[in-house]
Design a protein around this motif. Structure first.
Motif, PDB file in Angstrom:
ATOM      1  N   THR A 322      49.356  32.723  21.674  1.00  0.00           N
ATOM      2  CA  THR A 322      49.123  32.699  22.847  1.00  0.00           C
ATOM      3  C   THR A 322      47.667  32.917  23.906  1.00  0.00           C
ATOM      4  O   THR A 322      47.285  32.463  24.291  1.00  0.00           O
ATOM      5  CB  THR A 322      50.340  32.208  24.189  1.00  0.00           C
ATOM      6  OG1 THR A 322      50.566  34.263  24.193  1.00  0.00           O
ATOM      7  CG2 THR A 322      51.283  31.841  24.208  1.00  0.00           C
ATOM      8  N   GLY A 323      47.420  34.288  22.117  1.00  0.00           N
ATOM      9  CA  GLY A 323      46.455  34.626  22.372  1.00  0.00           C
ATOM     10  C   GLY A 323      46.281  35.816  23.780  1.00  0.00           C
ATOM     11  O   GLY A 323      46.388  35.256  24.882  1.00  0.00           O
ATOM     12  N   SER A 324      45.798  36.556  23.724  1.00  0.00           N
ATOM     13  CA  SER A 324      45.231  37.089  24.795  1.00  0.00           C
ATOM     14  C   SER A 324      44.087  36.922  25.853  1.00  0.00           C
ATOM     15  O   SER A 324      43.890  36.654  26.685  1.00  0.00           O
ATOM     16  CB  SER A 324      44.641  38.787  24.336  1.00  0.00           C
ATOM     17  OG  SER A 324      43.626  38.245  23.769  1.00  0.00           O
ATOM     18  N   SER A 325      43.634  35.821  25.240  1.00  0.00           N
ATOM     19  CA  SER A 325      42.391  35.399  25.976  1.00  0.00           C
ATOM     20  C   SER A 325      43.124  34.075  27.109  1.00  0.00           C
ATOM     21  O   SER A 325      42.619  33.562  27.999  1.00  0.00           O
ATOM     22  CB  SER A 325      41.622  34.481  25.997  1.00  0.00           C
ATOM     23  OG  SER A 325      42.332  33.241  24.536  1.00  0.00           O
ATOM     24  N   ILE A 326      43.782  33.710  26.981  1.00  0.00           N
ATOM     25  CA  ILE A 326      45.298  33.041  27.494  1.00  0.00           C
ATOM     26  C   ILE A 326      45.661  33.367  29.216  1.00  0.00           C
ATOM     27  O   ILE A 326      46.642  34.229  28.857  1.00  0.00           O
ATOM     28  CB  ILE A 326      46.017  32.317  26.675  1.00  0.00           C
ATOM     29  CG1 ILE A 326      45.752  31.273  26.046  1.00  0.00           C
ATOM     30  CG2 ILE A 326      47.249  31.178  27.641  1.00  0.00           C
ATOM     31  CD1 ILE A 326      46.576  30.241  25.119  1.00  0.00           C
ATOM     32  N   ASN A 327      45.598  32.967  30.176  1.00  0.00           N
ATOM     33  CA  ASN A 327      45.895  33.247  31.550  1.00  0.00           C
ATOM     34  C   ASN A 327      46.802  32.780  31.698  1.00  0.00           C
ATOM     35  O   ASN A 327      47.403  31.402  31.272  1.00  0.00           O
ATOM     36  CB  ASN A 327      44.387  32.995  32.586  1.00  0.00           C
ATOM     37  CG  ASN A 327      45.394  33.541  34.207  1.00  0.00           C
ATOM     38  OD1 ASN A 327      46.123  33.863  34.038  1.00  0.00           O
ATOM     39  ND2 ASN A 327      44.261  33.195  35.110  1.00  0.00           N
ATOM     40  N   SER A 328      48.053  33.425  31.561  1.00  0.00           N
ATOM     41  CA  SER A 328      49.049  33.017  32.257  1.00  0.00           C
ATOM     42  C   SER A 328      49.498  32.164  33.128  1.00  0.00           C
ATOM     43  O   SER A 328      50.557  30.825  33.418  1.00  0.00           O
ATOM     44  CB  SER A 328      50.916  34.093  32.101  1.00  0.00           C
ATOM     45  OG  SER A 328      50.580  34.915  32.875  1.00  0.00           O
ATOM     46  N   LEU A 329      48.745  32.438  34.161  1.00  0.00           N
ATOM     47  CA  LEU A 329      49.311  31.397  35.672  1.00  0.00           C
ATOM     48  C   LEU A 329      48.020  30.144  35.235  1.00  0.00           C
ATOM     49  O   LEU A 329      47.869  29.323  36.515  1.00  0.00           O
ATOM     50  CB  LEU A 329      48.590  32.853  37.209  1.00  0.00           C
ATOM     51  CG  LEU A 329      49.190  33.471  36.989  1.00  0.00           C
ATOM     52  CD1 LEU A 329      48.891  34.444  37.949  1.00  0.00           C
ATOM     53  CD2 LEU A 329      50.678  33.363  37.530  1.00  0.00           C
ATOM     54  N   ALA A 330      46.835  30.195  34.853  1.00  0.00           N
ATOM     55  CA  ALA A 330      46.057  29.173  34.387  1.00  0.00           C
ATOM     56  C   ALA A 330      46.212  28.656  32.685  1.00  0.00           C
ATOM     57  O   ALA A 330      44.779  28.893  32.834  1.00  0.00           O
ATOM     58  CB  ALA A 330      45.100  28.667  35.221  1.00  0.00           C
ATOM     59  N   VAL A 331      46.814  27.932  32.141  1.00  0.00           N
ATOM     60  CA  VAL A 331      46.650  27.541  30.915  1.00  0.00           C
ATOM     61  C   VAL A 331      45.677  26.139  31.092  1.00  0.00           C
ATOM     62  O   VAL A 331      46.523  25.437  31.728  1.00  0.00           O
ATOM     63  CB  VAL A 331      47.854  27.561  29.769  1.00  0.00           C
ATOM     64  CG1 VAL A 331      47.304  26.865  28.499  1.00  0.00           C
ATOM     65  CG2 VAL A 331      49.025  28.854  30.231  1.00  0.00           C
ATOM     66  N   ALA A 332      44.448  26.287  30.184  1.00  0.00           N
ATOM     67  CA  ALA A 332      43.457  25.598  31.316  1.00  0.00           C
ATOM     68  C   ALA A 332      43.563  24.089  29.620  1.00  0.00           C
ATOM     69  O   ALA A 332      44.118  24.820  28.060  1.00  0.00           O
ATOM     70  CB  ALA A 332      41.864  26.034  30.806  1.00  0.00           C
ATOM     71  N   PRO A 333      43.874  22.920  29.930  1.00  0.00           N
ATOM     72  CA  PRO A 333      43.607  22.258  28.522  1.00  0.00           C
ATOM     73  C   PRO A 333      42.280  22.085  27.928  1.00  0.00           C
ATOM     74  O   PRO A 333      41.033  22.921  28.379  1.00  0.00           O
ATOM     75  CB  PRO A 333      43.387  21.209  28.843  1.00  0.00           C
ATOM     76  CG  PRO A 333      42.541  20.866  30.582  1.00  0.00           C
ATOM     77  CD  PRO A 333      43.329  22.312  31.208  1.00  0.00           C
ATOM     78  N   SER A 334      42.137  22.096  26.729  1.00  0.00           N
ATOM     79  CA  SER A 334      40.368  22.263  25.961  1.00  0.00           C
ATOM     80  C   SER A 334      40.022  20.919  26.265  1.00  0.00           C
ATOM     81  O   SER A 334      38.480  20.743  25.819  1.00  0.00           O
ATOM     82  CB  SER A 334      41.085  21.519  24.229  1.00  0.00           C
ATOM     83  OG  SER A 334      41.868  20.146  24.064  1.00  0.00           O
ATOM     84  N   ASN A 335      40.438  19.281  27.247  1.00  0.00           N
ATOM     85  CA  ASN A 335      38.997  18.825  27.140  1.00  0.00           C
ATOM     86  C   ASN A 335      40.082  19.117  29.187  1.00  0.00           C
ATOM     87  O   ASN A 335      40.739  18.084  29.700  1.00  0.00           O
ATOM     88  CB  ASN A 335      39.841  17.404  26.905  1.00  0.00           C
ATOM     89  CG  ASN A 335      39.391  17.085  25.187  1.00  0.00           C
ATOM     90  OD1 ASN A 335      38.451  17.875  25.592  1.00  0.00           O
ATOM     91  ND2 ASN A 335      40.020  16.591  25.463  1.00  0.00           N
ATOM     92  N   PRO A 336      38.817  20.052  30.011  1.00  0.00           N
ATOM     93  CA  PRO A 336      39.063  20.094  31.099  1.00  0.00           C
ATOM     94  C   PRO A 336      39.437  18.790  32.372  1.00  0.00           C
ATOM     95  O   PRO A 336      39.259  18.992  33.241  1.00  0.00           O
ATOM     96  CB  PRO A 336      38.324  21.241  31.755  1.00  0.00           C
ATOM     97  CG  PRO A 336      37.223  20.758  31.161  1.00  0.00           C
ATOM     98  CD  PRO A 336      37.759  20.325  29.530  1.00  0.00           C
ATOM     99  N   GLY A 337      38.539  17.577  31.906  1.00  0.00           N
ATOM    100  CA  GLY A 337      38.335  16.875  33.249  1.00  0.00           C
ATOM    101  C   GLY A 337      37.649  17.166  33.812  1.00  0.00           C
ATOM    102  O   GLY A 337      37.075  17.855  33.954  1.00  0.00           O
ATOM    103  N   ASN A 338      37.122  16.241  35.923  1.00  0.00           N
ATOM    104  CA  ASN A 338      36.425  16.913  36.343  1.00  0.00           C
ATOM    105  C   ASN A 338      37.147  16.453  37.709  1.00  0.00           C
ATOM    106  O   ASN A 338      37.295  15.517  37.670  1.00  0.00           O
ATOM    107  CB  ASN A 338      35.164  15.208  36.335  1.00  0.00           C
ATOM    108  CG  ASN A 338      34.282  15.042  34.831  1.00  0.00           C
ATOM    109  OD1 ASN A 338      34.151  15.910  34.371  1.00  0.00           O
ATOM    110  ND2 ASN A 338      34.520  14.108  34.484  1.00  0.00           N
ATOM    111  N   GLY A 339      36.504  17.203  38.172  1.00  0.00           N
ATOM    112  CA  GLY A 339      36.693  16.997  39.998  1.00  0.00           C
ATOM    113  C   GLY A 339      38.021  17.715  40.507  1.00  0.00           C
ATOM    114  O   GLY A 339      37.952  18.123  41.669  1.00  0.00           O
TER     115      GLY A 339
END
Length: 490
Positions: A322-339
């Motif tokens: 999971t890595g130290s850079s991943i926020n456990s409260l906000a796991v972001a996708p690689s393609n974030p989308g818009n809006g």
């Protein structure tokens, strides 16, 4: 004994209390041309005896332990791969280079330094026994687990436990009862990992035979995987409801074949938000595309899906760090989308914590993304492995539910969940789309561009420049051509 200059000890030796008129065993002085090879065995004098195996040693003594005494009363030769203790509490350790580590207490430091040469039995509470000849049962292995919140590593020593000749677990594992916590065995010489290694969440040489992810954990429980591994068998114990859709965010990849075998017909990721119609648009991924680790998804189940644990009894699964850079409260996708932000959760938490920073949150409930703004957001629970949508609430406007719209693999709108609208719009690669609603056109684009609206007969209705985002253009009911795309308005 002094007639023999080379001795090889082939078993542990226990020296009895001397009878009246007798003295403790000693080999006397040991000349420079004398050697003793202990072969890892131990000579034990009676408790409190303080015996001396040799008087003056000028030779070579190696691979030997002496308990309740000393290897030599005076050492002028070489002692290596050896230990001695007069009280069973403090030890002198001699390394392979002949260096003396004096007066080490029986603790993890001593065990760590002695482990290449001698064994120690370690019980289920982490208590150390005595240094002894190394066997399969008392070989010491270094292991560690990581606190998911602080990322602090805890190292400890343990033995492997056996059933017949197969390794089944660890004699001591302080993380054994911790949900979603993995123990990594670090020093693994001579340790084999087999299908019989049944203790859950133990990783040896990059392999975990029995990985278990627990869904319903107490608030504050987090998922943190410090190093990737392969799970020969894996279970995520969440029981999905018998509904059409569900959201997931998992720290392991799942193949398209496995998803299909378990009733998943489509996997979707967020594309864009359409505020005019309160729609979150999700795009279908390719049928052969795997579900990646550490990415949030919406899963669509086959008709008649009856619910159940679709991620139970998986085999040969790659679990990602999971890595130290991943926020456990906000796991972001690689393609974030818009809006809007479509995010995963690797922590058992509540809406109040997720809302910090002026956000409006939408959780997926009964096929829609509904606001998580109950009178007390702290009472709205969010379990790990789930997803939510987060938007900025600039004007403190009341939040309303958003329907889930579906785009096919090419971005064509195939469903918007709105039975009152007719929709034939297409989302092109440049993120330009147009859809018809009651009495209006809704145009969404990711860049500023010119828009021309024509009737089906070719008459220009409106020409305008639109900014990136969504805009609604009122028109009468009918068929229109908008930048080459046909769309019907009721």
């Amino acid at each position: 004994v002094n007639d023999y200059k080379n001795l090889s000890i082939t078993a542990n030796i226990k020296i009895d209390e001397p009878k009246e008129g007798e003295t403790l065993l000693t080999l006397g002085d040991w000349g420079s041309d004398y050697t003793i090879n202990g072969n890892g065995h131990v000579i034990t004098y009676p408790t409190g005896a303080n015996g001396n195996l040799t008087g003056v040693n000028k030779g070579i003594i190696n691979n030997l332990g002496v308990v309740n005494g000393n290897i030599a009363a005076t050492n002028g030769g070489t002692l290596k791969i050896a230990f001695e203790t007069t009280d069973g509490k403090t030890y002198n350790i001699y390394t392979a280079e002949g260096k003396q580590e004096a007066s080490l207490s029986m603790d993890s430091t001593l065990v760590g330094r002695a482990r290449p040469y001698f064994g120690v039995l370690i019980d289920e509470n982490g208590n150390f026994g005595k240094l002894d000849k190394k066997t399969a049962a008392n070989t010491v292995y270094k292991a560690e687990w990581t606190n998911a919140e602080s990322k602090e590593k805890t190292t400890f020593y343990t033995n492997a436990t056996y059933e017949d000749t197969e390794v089944i677990g660890l004699s001591y594992n302080p993380a054994k009862a911790m949900a979603n916590t993995f123990t990594y065995v670090l020093e693994t010489e001579n340790l084999t990992i087999t299908e019989q290694f049944t203790e859950k969440n133990v990783v040896v040489k990059g392999i975990c035979n029995n990985a278990k992810f627990t869904d319903n954990v107490a608030e504050g429980g987090r998922i943190y995987i410090p190093k990737k591994f392969t799970a020969k068998e894996l279970t995520y114990d969440r029981s999905f409801k018998s509904s059409a859709l569900a959201t997931v965010c998992l720290p392991f990849a799942v193949s398209a074949k496995t998803l299909e075998e378990n009733g998943v017909v489509k996997k979707m990721q967020f594309s864009y938000v359409e505020t005019a119609t309160n729609t979150y648009w999700f795009q279908h991924l390719g049928d052969d595309e795997a579900m990646k680790a550490n990415e949030p998804y919406v899963l669509k189940f086959e008709d008649g899906f009856g619910g159940g644990e679709i991620f139970a009894d998986l085999t040969n699964i790659e679990v990602a760090a999971t890595g130290s850079s991943i926020n456990s409260l906000a796991v972001a996708p690689s393609n974030p989308g818009n809006g809007a932000e479509f995010l995963g959760v690797f922590e058992s938490t509540n809406a109040s914590k997720l809302m910090r920073g002026g956000y409006t949150l939408y959780g997926f409930i009964n096929g829609k993304f509904s606001p998580m703004d109950a009178p007390d957001p702290a009472s709205v629970k969010m379990l790990p492995f789930r997803t939510y949508v987060r938007t900025r609430n600039e004007n403190n406007a009341p939040a309303a539910p958003f329907i889930l719209g579906e785009l096919d693999e090419d971005g064509n709108i195939i469903s918007d969940g709105d039975e009152t609208g007719v929709n034939t719009a297409v989302k092109e690669a440049d993120a330009f789309s147009v859809k018809g609603i009651n009495g209006a056109l809704v145009i969404t684009t990711n860049k500023t561009q010119k828009v021309n609206v024509y009737t089906i007969g070719g008459s220009l209705v409106k020409a305008t420049n639109v900014e990136a985002g969504s805009v609604t253009i009122p028109v009468a009911a009918g068929m229109y051509i908008v930048n080459g795309k046909k769309v019907f308005v009721k």
